[in-house]
Design an enzyme around this catalytic site. Structure first.
Site, PDB file in Angstrom:
ATOM      1  N   SER A 212       0.833  -1.194   0.000  1.00 42.74           N
ATOM      2  CA  SER A 212       0.000   0.000   0.000  1.00 42.74           C
ATOM      3  C   SER A 212       0.873   1.251   0.000  1.00 42.74           C
ATOM      4  CB  SER A 212      -0.954  -0.055   1.208  1.00 42.74           C
ATOM      5  OG  SER A 212      -1.977   0.902   1.102  1.00 42.74           O
TER       6      SER A 212
ATOM      7  N   ASP B  11     -10.205  -3.502  -5.306  1.00 41.76           N
ATOM      8  CA  ASP B  11      -9.466  -2.706  -4.335  1.00 41.76           C
ATOM      9  C   ASP B  11     -10.002  -1.272  -4.285  1.00 41.76           C
ATOM     10  OD1 ASP B  11      -7.533  -1.382  -2.790  1.00 41.76           O
ATOM     11  OD2 ASP B  11      -5.903  -2.611  -3.581  1.00 41.76           O
TER      12      ASP B  11
ATOM     13  N   HIS C 264      -7.134  -5.945  -0.462  1.00 41.40           N
ATOM     14  CA  HIS C 264      -6.040  -4.986  -0.266  1.00 41.40           C
ATOM     15  C   HIS C 264      -5.269  -5.306   1.018  1.00 41.40           C
ATOM     16  CE1 HIS C 264      -4.094  -0.995  -0.689  1.00 41.40           C
ATOM     17  NE2 HIS C 264      -4.148  -0.976   0.635  1.00 41.40           N
TER      18      HIS C 264
END
Length: 299
Positions: free
Chosen positions: A113, A248, A275
């Protein structure tokens, strides 16, 4: 596996290691930079699988201030905002690499991320580090236009506008009697088919001193993560693997289109995994990442 504390960029930081990435006679080292929130315990299964699959030393590093630590000053946001924003977190990772990782070692970097964005920006600021990188894996990477995504719009338009209430929720949850807090977390885990041993990890996240810095960083992400850093991607495309999810809220699959010009040097794939992969799919993603690392090790 070891839990250790190091002072990194002036903030005491919790690290989890497998093997010894700080003194390993020049063996390649795997470094995983977490997403936000940067609670390292959520990456235990992922780090364990990476170490078992590759045999390499592994270190998971979260974000400054995202776990309460024994040093009281390290837990304080006020007056130290520059250490906890995006720029501070990049310096945090650079300080770790330069002053703790075995200087004889090449590195395999993994970003999850926002950790992916931090890796790209760190390499842009210190391009000399590229000579020490053997591979880069960017997992569900928030590296462009975060504020325009489904989750980004919700964070900016709702959570950010009711920031005081959000902090109050953290505080009230933290003040609940332990048995009630434990019961609520167990119900949440049961409802979401998650292991009960995640309770302790969630307890760390419920701390309001952690929550304020998680949100502080998230708001900075909304403001700063905009255009794709094409300059650095061009330089690292031959050593980079990117994994996207087909559902996502932070990273729409359409964002892949901006990267297709770097194929076939840049590797990309889409998976049917959340995610927050560390919750249910840590071993699956670890196997994919390990395969790419071993591919680069053999070259």
């Amino acid at each position: 596996m070891k839990n250790i504390f190091k002072v990194i960029n002036s903030i005491q930081t919790h690290l989890i290691t497998w093997g010894d990435p700080f003194d390993c006679s020049g063996q390649d080292v795997i470094i995983c930079v977490t997403g936000n929130p940067g609670v390292t315990d959520f990456y235990i299964e992922f780090g364990t699988a990476l170490h078992e699959n590759t045999g390499l030393p592994v270190c998971v590093i979260g974000h400054a201030g995202h776990e309460e630590v024994p040093d009281k000053k390290s837990n304080m946001l006020q007056g130290q905002e520059n250490l906890f924003n995006l720029e501070g977190q990049i310096e945090h990772k650079l300080d770790f690499i330069y002053n703790y990782v075995d200087k004889r070692s090449n590195m395999h970097l993994i970003g999850h991320s926002i950790g992916s964005w931090m890796i790209l920006e760190a390499l842009q600021k210190h391009s000399n580090l590229i000579n020490r990188i053997s591979s880069i894996n960017l997992l569900f990477p928030t590296i462009q236009h975060m504020a325009e995504t489904k989750n980004g719009i919700f964070l900016n338009n709702f959570i950010r506008n009711f920031h005081t209430i959000a902090l109050l929720v953290f505080t009230l949850a933290y003040m609940l009697p332990n048995y009630i807090k434990s019961l609520l977390i167990k119900i949440y885990l049961k409802f979401n088919s998650l292991p009960l041993h995640y309770e302790e990890r969630i307890q760390k996240y419920c701390n309001p001193r952690v929550g304020e810095k998680v949100l502080f960083l998230a708001y900075d992400e909304m403001d700063k993560v905009t255009s794709l850093n094409n300059y650095i991607i061009e330089k690292i495309k031959h050593m980079t693997n990117i994994i996207y999810s087909n559902h996502d809220g932070w990273v729409p699959v359409k964002y892949m289109e901006d990267l297709k010009c770097y194929q076939p040097y840049l590797q990309m794939k889409v998976v049917n995994i959340d995610h927050a992969f560390v919750l249910k799919s840590a071993e699956i993603i670890a196997e994919m990442v390990s395969d790419y690392i071993k591919l680069k090790l053999n070259k």
